[in-house]
Design a protein around this motif. Sequence first.
Motif, PDB file in Angstrom:
ATOM      1  N   PHE A 360       0.835  -1.158   0.004  1.00  0.00           N
ATOM      2  CA  PHE A 360      -0.109  -0.075   0.091  1.00  0.00           C
ATOM      3  C   PHE A 360       0.945   1.271   0.034  1.00  0.00           C
ATOM      4  CE2 PHE A 360      -3.311  -2.801   2.022  1.00  0.00           C
ATOM      5  CZ  PHE A 360      -4.148  -2.837   0.876  1.00  0.00           C
ATOM      6  N   LEU A 361       2.153   1.342   0.539  1.00  0.00           N
ATOM      7  CA  LEU A 361       2.837   2.551   0.751  1.00  0.00           C
ATOM      8  C   LEU A 361       3.577   2.680  -0.671  1.00  0.00           C
ATOM      9  CD1 LEU A 361       4.136   4.665   2.348  1.00  0.00           C
ATOM     10  CD2 LEU A 361       6.097   3.113   3.043  1.00  0.00           C
ATOM     11  N   THR A 362       3.737   1.502  -1.408  1.00  0.00           N
ATOM     12  CA  THR A 362       4.396   1.725  -2.769  1.00  0.00           C
ATOM     13  C   THR A 362       3.462   2.119  -3.460  1.00  0.00           C
ATOM     14  OG1 THR A 362       6.064   0.017  -2.255  1.00  0.00           O
ATOM     15  CG2 THR A 362       5.710   0.267  -4.514  1.00  0.00           C
ATOM     16  N   MET A 363       2.432   1.551  -3.762  1.00  0.00           N
ATOM     17  CA  MET A 363       1.261   1.905  -4.445  1.00  0.00           C
ATOM     18  C   MET A 363       0.776   3.481  -4.303  1.00  0.00           C
ATOM     19  SD  MET A 363      -1.328  -1.360  -4.595  1.00  0.00           S
ATOM     20  CE  MET A 363      -2.348  -0.970  -5.874  1.00  0.00           C
ATOM     21  N   THR A 364       0.694   3.962  -3.104  1.00  0.00           N
ATOM     22  CA  THR A 364       0.155   5.129  -2.767  1.00  0.00           C
ATOM     23  C   THR A 364       1.527   6.151  -3.330  1.00  0.00           C
ATOM     24  OG1 THR A 364      -1.013   4.460  -1.209  1.00  0.00           O
ATOM     25  CG2 THR A 364      -0.362   6.782  -0.925  1.00  0.00           C
ATOM     26  N   THR A 365       2.421   6.061  -2.824  1.00  0.00           N
ATOM     27  CA  THR A 365       3.418   6.925  -3.494  1.00  0.00           C
ATOM     28  C   THR A 365       3.552   7.298  -4.819  1.00  0.00           C
ATOM     29  OG1 THR A 365       5.423   5.211  -3.036  1.00  0.00           O
ATOM     30  CG2 THR A 365       4.891   6.805  -1.119  1.00  0.00           C
ATOM     31  N   ARG A 366       3.650   6.063  -5.411  1.00  0.00           N
ATOM     32  CA  ARG A 366       3.484   5.884  -6.929  1.00  0.00           C
ATOM     33  C   ARG A 366       2.269   6.867  -7.428  1.00  0.00           C
ATOM     34  NH1 ARG A 366       4.900  -0.489  -7.977  1.00  0.00           N
ATOM     35  NH2 ARG A 366       7.143  -0.497  -7.563  1.00  0.00           N
ATOM     36  N   SER A 367       1.220   6.574  -7.258  1.00  0.00           N
ATOM     37  CA  SER A 367       0.083   7.220  -7.575  1.00  0.00           C
ATOM     38  C   SER A 367      -0.081   8.713  -7.092  1.00  0.00           C
ATOM     39  CB  SER A 367      -1.323   6.510  -7.028  1.00  0.00           C
ATOM     40  OG  SER A 367      -1.508   6.416  -5.570  1.00  0.00           O
ATOM     41  N   CYS A 368       0.545   9.226  -6.008  1.00  0.00           N
ATOM     42  CA  CYS A 368       0.530  10.412  -5.582  1.00  0.00           C
ATOM     43  C   CYS A 368       1.407  11.208  -6.465  1.00  0.00           C
ATOM     44  CB  CYS A 368       1.035  10.486  -4.281  1.00  0.00           C
ATOM     45  SG  CYS A 368      -0.153  10.342  -2.877  1.00  0.00           S
ATOM     46  N   ALA A 369       2.600  10.618  -6.949  1.00  0.00           N
ATOM     47  CA  ALA A 369       3.509  11.187  -7.933  1.00  0.00           C
ATOM     48  C   ALA A 369       2.788  11.448  -9.192  1.00  0.00           C
ATOM     49  CB  ALA A 369       4.775  10.267  -7.969  1.00  0.00           C
ATOM     50  N   ALA A 370       2.136  10.514  -9.505  1.00  0.00           N
ATOM     51  CA  ALA A 370       1.405  10.554 -10.847  1.00  0.00           C
ATOM     52  C   ALA A 370       0.364  11.737 -10.662  1.00  0.00           C
ATOM     53  CB  ALA A 370       0.629   9.185 -11.250  1.00  0.00           C
ATOM     54  N   ILE A 371      -0.390  11.884  -9.805  1.00  0.00           N
ATOM     55  CA  ILE A 371      -1.446  12.912  -9.520  1.00  0.00           C
ATOM     56  C   ILE A 371      -0.325  14.313  -9.569  1.00  0.00           C
ATOM     57  CG2 ILE A 371      -2.829  14.094  -7.921  1.00  0.00           C
ATOM     58  CD1 ILE A 371      -3.592  11.251  -6.828  1.00  0.00           C
ATOM     59  N   ARG A 372       0.433  14.533  -9.093  1.00  0.00           N
ATOM     60  CA  ARG A 372       1.385  15.737  -9.205  1.00  0.00           C
ATOM     61  C   ARG A 372       1.798  15.928 -10.629  1.00  0.00           C
ATOM     62  NH1 ARG A 372       3.119  13.904  -4.262  1.00  0.00           N
ATOM     63  NH2 ARG A 372       5.006  12.970  -4.969  1.00  0.00           N
ATOM     64  N   ASP A 373       2.369  15.015 -11.039  1.00  0.00           N
ATOM     65  CA  ASP A 373       2.826  15.144 -12.427  1.00  0.00           C
ATOM     66  C   ASP A 373       1.978  15.445 -13.600  1.00  0.00           C
ATOM     67  OD1 ASP A 373       5.349  14.370 -11.301  1.00  0.00           O
ATOM     68  OD2 ASP A 373       5.465  12.429 -11.971  1.00  0.00           O
ATOM     69  N   LEU A 374       0.831  14.883 -13.462  1.00  0.00           N
ATOM     70  CA  LEU A 374      -0.287  15.195 -14.299  1.00  0.00           C
ATOM     71  C   LEU A 374      -1.132  16.294 -14.079  1.00  0.00           C
ATOM     72  CD1 LEU A 374      -1.222  11.147 -14.515  1.00  0.00           C
ATOM     73  CD2 LEU A 374      -0.181  12.478 -16.350  1.00  0.00           C
ATOM     74  N   GLY A 375      -1.159  16.782 -12.955  1.00  0.00           N
ATOM     75  CA  GLY A 375      -1.954  18.008 -12.700  1.00  0.00           C
ATOM     76  C   GLY A 375      -3.106  17.406 -12.472  1.00  0.00           C
ATOM     77  N   SER A 376      -3.641  16.387 -11.863  1.00  0.00           N
ATOM     78  CA  SER A 376      -4.885  15.647 -11.806  1.00  0.00           C
ATOM     79  C   SER A 376      -5.954  16.555 -10.994  1.00  0.00           C
ATOM     80  CB  SER A 376      -4.825  14.317 -11.417  1.00  0.00           C
ATOM     81  OG  SER A 376      -4.060  13.657 -12.173  1.00  0.00           O
ATOM     82  N   LEU A 377      -5.603  17.100  -9.849  1.00  0.00           N
ATOM     83  CA  LEU A 377      -6.494  17.889  -8.923  1.00  0.00           C
ATOM     84  C   LEU A 377      -6.893  19.219  -9.602  1.00  0.00           C
ATOM     85  CD1 LEU A 377      -4.311  17.137  -5.675  1.00  0.00           C
ATOM     86  CD2 LEU A 377      -6.814  16.532  -6.059  1.00  0.00           C
ATOM     87  N   GLY A 378      -6.238  19.711 -10.514  1.00  0.00           N
ATOM     88  CA  GLY A 378      -6.758  20.880 -11.057  1.00  0.00           C
ATOM     89  C   GLY A 378      -7.467  20.788 -12.122  1.00  0.00           C
ATOM     90  N   LEU A 379      -7.989  19.438 -12.681  1.00  0.00           N
ATOM     91  CA  LEU A 379      -8.957  19.088 -13.508  1.00  0.00           C
ATOM     92  C   LEU A 379     -10.432  18.724 -12.791  1.00  0.00           C
ATOM     93  CD1 LEU A 379      -6.971  16.709 -15.783  1.00  0.00           C
ATOM     94  CD2 LEU A 379      -7.349  18.976 -16.162  1.00  0.00           C
ATOM     95  N   ILE A 380     -10.520  19.069 -11.732  1.00  0.00           N
ATOM     96  CA  ILE A 380     -11.575  18.825 -11.047  1.00  0.00           C
ATOM     97  C   ILE A 380     -12.662  19.776 -10.819  1.00  0.00           C
ATOM     98  CG2 ILE A 380     -12.855  17.451  -8.951  1.00  0.00           C
ATOM     99  CD1 ILE A 380     -10.041  15.893  -8.659  1.00  0.00           C
TER     100      ILE A 380
END
Length: 380
Positions: A360-380
């Motif tokens: 869970f720690l590995t998956m979460t850190t990877r996916s948090c990096a993706a959210i930042r790299d992709l600017g996902s929060l800015g699309l909501i």
Amino acid sequence: MASRRTRSSRSWRPTGTSGPRASRAARGATPDGADPVTVIDGPSGLTPAALSEIFEAPVTGVAWEKVGSGQIGACYRLRLEGAEGVPRRLVAKLAAEDEASRAFLAPAYRAEVSFYRDIAPTVAVRTPRCHYSAQSEDGTAFVLLLDDLHPATQGDQIAGCTPEQAADAVTNLAGLHGPRWCDPTLADLPWLSTVGDDDAATLGEVYAPAVETFVDRFAGELDDRDVRTLRDTAGAIAAWMTARPGCFGLVHGDYRLDNLLFPPAPERGATAVDWQTLSLGHPVRDLAFFLGTSLDPAERAARERSLVATYHAALTGYGVDGYGLDECFEDYRFAALQGPLITVLGCAYGTRTERGDRMFLTMTTRSCAAIRDLGSLGLI
């Protein structure tokens, strides 16, 4: 938006029950009131007599061994002896050994049994052939008899995967999504859940404290940036859940390496298992979840445009039109919140294990990096 999908003229070979024993298996597969006699409830029920009845052919010997951790269900690898036509190797999937948890898990059992009955014959995703399925009337016990895909091996969520395996997996994922892309008849299936505004609000109320539980558990191991990203997703998750409703379809919900089997290299042919989280929603959430949790952030950032293009090309092969690659990539960016949503909830409410914590720690850190790299929060 149904205009985004054109029904394909292809005729798909069913991946569920087939052959001369199909009529009997189909009768047993009805989750709404299946005959309890047909449901094997525990490994002691995996007897030659029971299997002879199921296969309508003499089974003279059965040997089984437990495989997997068995937190949601229990899996057993079977070796059978018997008449011609009796499978020699199978995997039996049964209800959890902990009977106290079964009532809570009944909807998940219903989803998986129903997937093999209602959905598998209509899509092209590779999944084990189901020889027999049944569920008890109250939903707390079920049985699936599936092909044993040996020598295929399970993916490793912590180690990640190669770019070649990722391309294989996303191509297979398109086989789930493409054939029934924006298909309005999916809404006619009463067991296939979807998330409305009230459900999204409730999920937001559950997810926020789960984030804090996660942050506390991994204090000192989580980067401050990841903590901020997780808390930002908590504030956005309810709105995210119901956004972009114009694109909908089947969502595996947990399409990740531990739920995929890969043949020995250099062969291709990733196979998806564990259909207990199947729902109706934005299909690209599965794509974002898989890529965001399966690849190292640097590898994912370097490869994701090519991998999204691979997925999109496979979609078009199933007759999906009016949905361009640019739109698909924007949906992929938007969908990245699926990563922390699934991993944080799984960590907070699942049974704790040493490997589970690392995963869970590995998956979460990877996916948090993706959210930042992709600017996902800015699309909501």
